[in-house]
Scaffold this active site. Structure first.
Site, PDB file in Angstrom:
ATOM      1  N   LYS A 191       0.950  -1.257   0.211  1.00  0.00           N
ATOM      2  CA  LYS A 191       0.030  -0.064   0.073  1.00  0.00           C
ATOM      3  C   LYS A 191       1.008   1.201  -0.036  1.00  0.00           C
ATOM      4  O   LYS A 191       2.245   1.137   0.078  1.00  0.00           O
ATOM      5  CB  LYS A 191      -0.881   0.093   1.235  1.00  0.00           C
ATOM      6  CG  LYS A 191      -1.767  -1.311   1.355  1.00  0.00           C
ATOM      7  CD  LYS A 191      -2.648  -1.353  -0.068  1.00  0.00           C
ATOM      8  CE  LYS A 191      -3.643  -2.369   0.061  1.00  0.00           C
ATOM      9  NZ  LYS A 191      -3.351  -3.855  -0.076  1.00  0.00           N
TER      10      LYS A 191
HETATM   11  C1  LIG Z   1      -9.357  -2.915  -2.040  1.00  0.00           C
HETATM   12  C2  LIG Z   1      -8.733  -3.660  -0.477  1.00  0.00           C
HETATM   13  N1  LIG Z   1      -9.410  -3.650   0.711  1.00  0.00           N
HETATM   14  C3  LIG Z   1      -9.018  -4.221   1.707  1.00  0.00           C
HETATM   15  C4  LIG Z   1      -7.936  -4.770   1.653  1.00  0.00           C
HETATM   16  C5  LIG Z   1      -7.371  -5.447   2.919  1.00  0.00           C
HETATM   17  O1  LIG Z   1      -6.083  -4.873   3.659  1.00  0.00           O
HETATM   18  P1  LIG Z   1      -5.384  -5.769   4.717  1.00  0.00           P
HETATM   19  O2  LIG Z   1      -4.313  -6.619   4.142  1.00  0.00           O
HETATM   20  O3  LIG Z   1      -4.714  -4.630   5.460  1.00  0.00           O
HETATM   21  O4  LIG Z   1      -6.572  -6.172   5.580  1.00  0.00           O
HETATM   22  C6  LIG Z   1      -7.005  -4.961   0.493  1.00  0.00           C
HETATM   23  C7  LIG Z   1      -5.516  -5.657   0.500  1.00  0.00           C
HETATM   24  O5  LIG Z   1      -5.192  -5.910  -0.316  1.00  0.00           O
HETATM   25  C8  LIG Z   1      -7.650  -4.172  -0.662  1.00  0.00           C
HETATM   26  O6  LIG Z   1      -6.629  -4.474  -1.908  1.00  0.00           O
END
Ligand SMILES: Cc1ncc(COP(=O)(O)O)c(C=O)c1O
Length: 378
Positions: free
Chosen positions: A184
């Site tokens: 990210k």
């Molecule tokens: C669009 C989106 N939402 C939520 C998430 C979830 O993130 P996390 O890995 O921090 O739980 C991701 C992870 O890649 C994502 O791409």
């Protein structure tokens, strides 16, 4: 000597950050403590002063946000079929019913007309995912939510640092979730955050992220409902504080890389591109994904990705169609329901874009992509 492989995403961590983590480890205070509070303050300043609480992932943040909205069995939650599994999983995990709608083919954002059509008396919340090159229309989204009395949980995992009408995502709206996974815009290794409306909600998040525990006057504890264990450790928050300082530079690099991709793809090869970056449009460009012209090629996506990876170009797929996953099908998902989502899921490929890259790296990706596509032409 051939150039080193390029990952499609990845973090930038400097020696000062690594030394800072060493200091936290040596301090003995390594679970949630002062660095978490500092990180939350920094995020809150970034989000226009709204309260922010750190969690162990964006997935945890979505789960806690749904609980904060009292979403549970019998409730419907509208979400976009073109998103990551988090949104589907967490809606199902809290006992609610996911209701999928389609997205726009180019921006990949949720179709707000389809959201409106999907609202029923059981609808409780809307969970839209923002795409990195163009945000969901927040004016229209919140006008709709207000008119229909619905909560909104913005999945802003990909768009920390994107702006809506000059204000950072998170500075306006209802609940907003961010991810700090290494791919990210900012990383804490794993981590996430939830932006809330007031201190009452912030206090509830603190309970929900730590077992559901409340503290009693006699210095014992009680649990009234089962909370999660989602508190971010100080070690991770220390990384987050260092990353937050560098975020403007990371974003500037990402924007320059996205512009270069757009210039390079203007003539060759022929793919469906993300929205064209406009100077000063404030998008954070976490990813750059194209749709491959598969109907004009002799190779499928798997073969094209393998060919790119053999040339040192890492790729990803963002995302598969949620309604066509095994879990999505159990909730009524069928082929043909959401044509844009299904086309994206079939044809998309994510090309390398991260803050450690240079414009020359983009040129390299584009040259390899042109070669690979030319070799696969009918
Ligand atoms: C669009 C989106 N939402 C939520 C998430 C979830 O993130 P996390 O890995 O921090 O739980 C991701 C992870 O890649 C994502 O791409």
């Amino acid at each position: 000597m051939s150039a080193p492989p390029l990952k499609f995403a990845g973090p930038v961590l400097d020696e000062a950050t690594i030394a800072g983590v060493g200091d936290v480890l040596r301090s003995g205070q390594i679970a949630s403590g002062p660095w978490v509070r500092r990180f939350e303050d920094g995020l809150s300043a970034f989000c226009g002063g709204r309260p922010v609480r750190a969690l162990t992932s964006a997935t945890a943040a979505v789960e806690v946000a749904l609980q904060l909205c009292d979403v549970g069995p019998g409730d419907e939650v509208i979400t976009c079929a073109q998103s990551f599994y988090t949104v589907l999983n967490m809606i199902v995990k809290v006992g609610a019913t996911p209701v999928f709608v389609d997205c726009d083919l180019v921006t990949r954002n949720i179709d707000l007309g389809a959201v409106e059509a999907a609202i029923t008396p059981r609808t409780r919340a809307i969970v839209p995912t923002h795409w990195p090159g163009s945000l969901v229309d927040l004016d229209r989204l919140y006008a709709l939510a207000k008119a229909r009395g619905l909560r909104v949980i913005e999945d802003a995992a990909l768009v920390l640092g994107s702006q809506w009408k000059g204000r950072n995502v998170g500075a306006v709206g209802d609940l907003v979730t961010f991810s700090f996974h290494p791919n990210k815009n900012l990383t804490t290794i794993e981590g996430g955050a939830l932006v809330v409306n007031d201190q009452t909600e912030a206090a509830r998040v603190e309970t929900l992220r730590f077992h559901g525990i409340t503290y009693l006057a006699d210095r014992t504890r009680d649990v009234a409902f089962p909370g999660g264990k989602f508190n971010l450790p100080d070690v991770n928050a220390r990384i987050g504080c260092a990353q937050l300082e560098r975020l403007p530079a990371f974003l500037a690099t990402r924007r320059a890389l996205a512009e270069r991709y757009t210039e390079q793809f203007a003539t060759e090869p022929v793919c469906v591109l993300p929205p064209r970056p406009q100077p000063g449009d404030g998008q954070s460009w976490n990813m750059w994904n194209v749709l491959l012209p598969l109907d004009r090629l002799t190779r499928d996506r798997r073969q094209l990705r393998d060919a790119l990876e053999a040339r040192g170009i890492g790729t990803g797929v963002s995302y598969e169609a949620l309604h066509l996953s095994t879990l999505g099908r159990r909730h009524g998902g069928r082929e043909g329901q959401h044509p844009n989502t299904e086309r994206i899921a079939r044809e998309t490929v994510t090309l390398p874009l991260h803050a450690a890259m240079t414009l020359t790296d983009v040129d390299r990706v584009c040259a390899e992509m042109s070669d690979v596509i030319a070799a696969a032409r009918n």
